[in-house]
Write a protein that holds these residues in place. Structure first.
Motif, PDB file in Angstrom:
ATOM      1  N   THR A  63       0.827  -1.201   0.000  1.00 40.44           N
ATOM      2  CA  THR A  63       0.000   0.000   0.000  1.00 40.44           C
ATOM      3  C   THR A  63       0.866   1.258   0.000  1.00 40.44           C
ATOM      4  O   THR A  63       0.645   2.188  -0.787  1.00 40.44           O
ATOM      5  N   VAL A  64       1.851   1.292   0.897  1.00 38.94           N
ATOM      6  CA  VAL A  64       2.755   2.447   0.972  1.00 38.94           C
ATOM      7  C   VAL A  64       3.506   2.630  -0.341  1.00 38.94           C
ATOM      8  O   VAL A  64       3.659   3.753  -0.841  1.00 38.94           O
ATOM      9  N   TYR A  65       3.963   1.547  -0.922  1.00 39.22           N
ATOM     10  CA  TYR A  65       4.699   1.612  -2.195  1.00 39.22           C
ATOM     11  C   TYR A  65       3.827   2.229  -3.285  1.00 39.22           C
ATOM     12  O   TYR A  65       4.291   3.092  -4.058  1.00 39.22           O
ATOM     13  N   LEU A  66       2.570   1.805  -3.363  1.00 42.19           N
ATOM     14  CA  LEU A  66       1.669   2.336  -4.386  1.00 42.19           C
ATOM     15  C   LEU A  66       1.443   3.834  -4.205  1.00 42.19           C
ATOM     16  O   LEU A  66       1.368   4.585  -5.183  1.00 42.19           O
ATOM     17  N   VAL A  67       1.347   4.281  -2.930  1.00 43.98           N
ATOM     18  CA  VAL A  67       1.133   5.708  -2.656  1.00 43.98           C
ATOM     19  C   VAL A  67       2.394   6.506  -2.959  1.00 43.98           C
ATOM     20  O   VAL A  67       2.346   7.531  -3.652  1.00 43.98           O
ATOM     21  N   ARG A  68       3.546   6.060  -2.458  1.00 44.54           N
ATOM     22  CA  ARG A  68       4.793   6.815  -2.624  1.00 44.54           C
ATOM     23  C   ARG A  68       5.232   6.887  -4.092  1.00 44.54           C
ATOM     24  O   ARG A  68       5.773   7.891  -4.540  1.00 44.54           O
ATOM     25  N   GLN A  69       4.999   5.834  -4.836  1.00 44.10           N
ATOM     26  CA  GLN A  69       5.418   5.795  -6.240  1.00 44.10           C
ATOM     27  C   GLN A  69       4.415   6.454  -7.175  1.00 44.10           C
ATOM     28  O   GLN A  69       4.695   6.626  -8.358  1.00 44.10           O
ATOM     29  N   GLY A  70       3.247   6.796  -6.644  1.00 43.60           N
ATOM     30  CA  GLY A  70       2.214   7.371  -7.510  1.00 43.60           C
ATOM     31  C   GLY A  70       1.717   6.376  -8.544  1.00 43.60           C
ATOM     32  O   GLY A  70       1.311   6.759  -9.649  1.00 43.60           O
ATOM     33  N   THR A  71       1.732   5.107  -8.172  1.00 42.77           N
ATOM     34  CA  THR A  71       1.392   4.044  -9.123  1.00 42.77           C
ATOM     35  C   THR A  71      -0.029   4.168  -9.631  1.00 42.77           C
ATOM     36  O   THR A  71      -0.308   3.905 -10.813  1.00 42.77           O
ATOM     37  N   LEU A  72      -0.958   4.582  -8.766  1.00 42.66           N
ATOM     38  CA  LEU A  72      -2.354   4.665  -9.178  1.00 42.66           C
ATOM     39  C   LEU A  72      -2.571   5.782 -10.198  1.00 42.66           C
ATOM     40  O   LEU A  72      -3.505   5.715 -10.999  1.00 42.66           O
ATOM     41  N   SER A  73      -1.713   6.798 -10.154  1.00 44.33           N
ATOM     42  CA  SER A  73      -1.807   7.867 -11.147  1.00 44.33           C
ATOM     43  C   SER A  73      -1.192   7.436 -12.466  1.00 44.33           C
ATOM     44  O   SER A  73      -1.663   7.831 -13.539  1.00 44.33           O
ATOM     45  N   ASP A  74      -0.135   6.632 -12.390  1.00 50.46           N
ATOM     46  CA  ASP A  74       0.537   6.165 -13.608  1.00 50.46           C
ATOM     47  C   ASP A  74      -0.250   5.053 -14.299  1.00 50.46           C
ATOM     48  O   ASP A  74      -0.265   4.974 -15.535  1.00 50.46           O
ATOM     49  N   TYR A  75      -0.869   4.206 -13.517  1.00 52.19           N
ATOM     50  CA  TYR A  75      -1.622   3.069 -14.067  1.00 52.19           C
ATOM     51  C   TYR A  75      -3.084   3.251 -13.644  1.00 52.19           C
ATOM     52  O   TYR A  75      -3.547   2.710 -12.638  1.00 52.19           O
ATOM     53  N   VAL A  76      -3.813   4.006 -14.468  1.00 49.51           N
ATOM     54  CA  VAL A  76      -5.105   4.548 -14.048  1.00 49.51           C
ATOM     55  C   VAL A  76      -6.202   3.493 -13.929  1.00 49.51           C
ATOM     56  O   VAL A  76      -7.241   3.752 -13.312  1.00 49.51           O
ATOM     57  N   TYR A  77      -6.005   2.329 -14.533  1.00 48.84           N
ATOM     58  CA  TYR A  77      -7.056   1.315 -14.458  1.00 48.84           C
ATOM     59  C   TYR A  77      -6.925   0.396 -13.248  1.00 48.84           C
ATOM     60  O   TYR A  77      -7.790  -0.449 -13.021  1.00 48.84           O
ATOM     61  N   LEU A  78      -5.847   0.554 -12.483  1.00 49.19           N
ATOM     62  CA  LEU A  78      -5.650  -0.319 -11.323  1.00 49.19           C
ATOM     63  C   LEU A  78      -6.794  -0.191 -10.322  1.00 49.19           C
ATOM     64  O   LEU A  78      -7.262  -1.186  -9.753  1.00 49.19           O
ATOM     65  N   GLU A  79      -7.238   1.039 -10.085  1.00 44.89           N
ATOM     66  CA  GLU A  79      -8.334   1.239  -9.142  1.00 44.89           C
ATOM     67  C   GLU A  79      -9.600   0.546  -9.633  1.00 44.89           C
ATOM     68  O   GLU A  79     -10.338  -0.056  -8.845  1.00 44.89           O
ATOM     69  N   HIS A  80      -9.830   0.603 -10.928  1.00 42.98           N
ATOM     70  CA  HIS A  80     -11.006  -0.065 -11.493  1.00 42.98           C
ATOM     71  C   HIS A  80     -10.892  -1.579 -11.322  1.00 42.98           C
ATOM     72  O   HIS A  80     -11.853  -2.247 -10.910  1.00 42.98           O
ATOM     73  N   GLY A  81      -9.710  -2.115 -11.653  1.00 42.53           N
ATOM     74  CA  GLY A  81      -9.512  -3.554 -11.520  1.00 42.53           C
ATOM     75  C   GLY A  81      -9.684  -4.026 -10.091  1.00 42.53           C
ATOM     76  O   GLY A  81     -10.268  -5.089  -9.833  1.00 42.53           O
ATOM     77  N   ALA A  82      -9.190  -3.216  -9.137  1.00 40.92           N
ATOM     78  CA  ALA A  82      -9.315  -3.586  -7.728  1.00 40.92           C
ATOM     79  C   ALA A  82     -10.781  -3.609  -7.296  1.00 40.92           C
ATOM     80  O   ALA A  82     -11.201  -4.494  -6.545  1.00 40.92           O
ATOM     81  N   HIS A  83     -11.571  -2.655  -7.788  1.00 38.15           N
ATOM     82  CA  HIS A  83     -12.984  -2.634  -7.408  1.00 38.15           C
ATOM     83  C   HIS A  83     -13.753  -3.797  -8.035  1.00 38.15           C
ATOM     84  O   HIS A  83     -14.655  -4.361  -7.405  1.00 38.15           O
ATOM     85  N   TRP A  84     -13.405  -4.162  -9.258  1.00 38.08           N
ATOM     86  CA  TRP A  84     -14.042  -5.342  -9.848  1.00 38.08           C
ATOM     87  C   TRP A  84     -13.637  -6.597  -9.093  1.00 38.08           C
ATOM     88  O   TRP A  84     -14.443  -7.528  -8.930  1.00 38.08           O
ATOM     89  N   ALA A  85     -12.403  -6.635  -8.619  1.00 38.67           N
ATOM     90  CA  ALA A  85     -11.962  -7.772  -7.792  1.00 38.67           C
ATOM     91  C   ALA A  85     -12.754  -7.808  -6.486  1.00 38.67           C
ATOM     92  O   ALA A  85     -13.100  -8.883  -5.985  1.00 38.67           O
ATOM     93  N   ILE A  86     -13.036  -6.621  -5.928  1.00 36.90           N
ATOM     94  CA  ILE A  86     -13.838  -6.540  -4.714  1.00 36.90           C
ATOM     95  C   ILE A  86     -15.254  -7.059  -4.967  1.00 36.90           C
ATOM     96  O   ILE A  86     -15.830  -7.794  -4.159  1.00 36.90           O
TER      97      ILE A  86
END
Length: 366
Positions: A287-310
């Motif tokens: 979680t910290v790595y994703l926040v510090r690296q700005g991964t969710l901004s760089d890979y914009v569909y990750l949040e969508h994929g995580a919610h579909w996984a949920i």
């Protein structure tokens, strides 16, 4: 940065494996490692969702989540929670429940020679209520996401029509309520139907209350701030309720892992070491790595994929009330959605690179 973020997790993993070996030899060490891997595989989508919330929190509340939150995750959900379920369902005091957990019947039988149920049996019997609460909490999270209009969509052919339908007020509550009624009617045994309905309703209420309070106080912070809204971090009451939201979210994600762990071992010490000290802390590091690296901004569909996984996990939890679902399926479904979203994000970024280069070339030279 990787060493700084994951260094503590690696050190705790080594420590946990050593403790497991001293506690139960090579068998305990092996089981501890398997449980750690199980927790990370089941909760990777949890890390992505945590990151989407954590980046909205102030630095103070981020530290609270990464310190006090870890204590709650490790000892609260992976050790105390299973024991508490046994306390309540079996009418035992904490000492008796812990003694029952440490002294299972011979040959992994479901009952002791005198006919009294084992710790594992008592916890497994409470699965319908646990799955109903966690499933409905996660279902509300998923439905509120897909029914909200967004500038960027992943599965556009599906997400855009759902977002339009979401203009109907309280549609998420209606859909979730129908799902709960169908689950109780067709999947739950008649003797637990009432408790399944109650547990599922509580899951919906907890989500609505915590999410609503967090949103309300965060909105107040935005109104009071004179800076750009996207830079405002949740502080004070908003940060507190987002912290509560994350803890309940983590609990909902951990239900399947805690229950699934009993397919491997019923020893609470091994479960706490594997799921908690190894798995849960590694998920925090991700979680910290994703926040510090700005991964969710760089890979914009990750949040969508995580919610579909949920959404898939919520469905699996509800189905598991009446039909056993192998934990491997749960983990693979989540990984599949996250992996597909990551690949889609990479392809999107590659398509965007030539367009950005053309814009730079076409821009007038000052």
């Amino acid at each position: 940065m990787i060493t700084r973020i994951f260094g503590l997790s690696i050190a705790i993993t080594v420590f946990s494996l050593v403790v497991a070996y001293l506690y139960g030899g090579l068998t305990a060490l092996f089981l501890c490692a398997i449980l750690g891997i199980l927790e990370v595989s089941l909760s990777f989508d949890n890390a992505v969702i945590n990151a989407t919330v954590l980046r909205r929190m102030s630095e103070f509340w981020q530290r609270i989540f990464l310190t006090i939150g870890i204590v709650i995750a490790v000892f609260g959900m992976r050790l105390v929670f299973p024991l508490a379920i046994v306390w309540v369902t079996a009418g035992l005091n904490p000492v008796q429940a812990f003694d029952l957990a440490l002294n299972p019947p011979a040959n992994d039988a479901a009952t002791f020679p005198d006919g009294s149920p084992s710790y594992e049996t008592l916890l497994t019997d409470a699965h319908p209520q646990i799955a109903a609460f966690g499933g409905m909490f996660l279902a509300m999270l998923f439905l509120n996401f897909i029914f909200e209009e967004r500038e960027i969509t992943w599965l556009s052919w599906l997400e855009k029509p759902l977002a339009k339908a979401g203009k109907l007020d309280m549609l998420a509550v209606v859909v979730a309520g129908i799902g709960l009624l169908l689950t109780a009617e067709f999947l739950a045994d008649p003797e637990v139907r009432g408790t399944v309905l109650l547990a599922g309703l509580l899951g919906m209420i907890v989500y609505i209350a915590v999410d609503g309070l967090g949103s309300m106080f965060h909105t107040e912070d935005l109104e009071e701030s004179s800076g750009p809204s996207e830079l405002v971090k949740a502080t004070g009451k908003a940060g507190f309720f987002l912290f509560l939201y994350l803890e309940v979210l983590d609990a909902s994600f951990s239900f399947d892992g805690v229950i699934g762990a009993f397919a491997i071992t019923s020893d609470p010490i091994i479960i706490a070491l594997g799921l908690g000290l190894i798995g849960a802390i590694f998920v925090r590091s991700i979680t910290v790595y994703l926040v510090r690296q700005g991964t969710l901004s760089d890979y914009v569909y990750l949040e969508h994929g995580a919610h579909w996984a949920i959404g898939a996990l919520a469905t699996i939890l509800l189905i598991s009330i009446g039909v056993h679902v192998n934990e491997l399926i749960t983990g693979l479904v989540g990984i599949a959605f996250i992996g597909a979203a990551l690949i889609s994000s990479i392809l999107r970024n590659r398509r965007a690179e030539p367009d950005e280069a053309e814009e730079k070339e076409a821009a007038p030279v000052s």
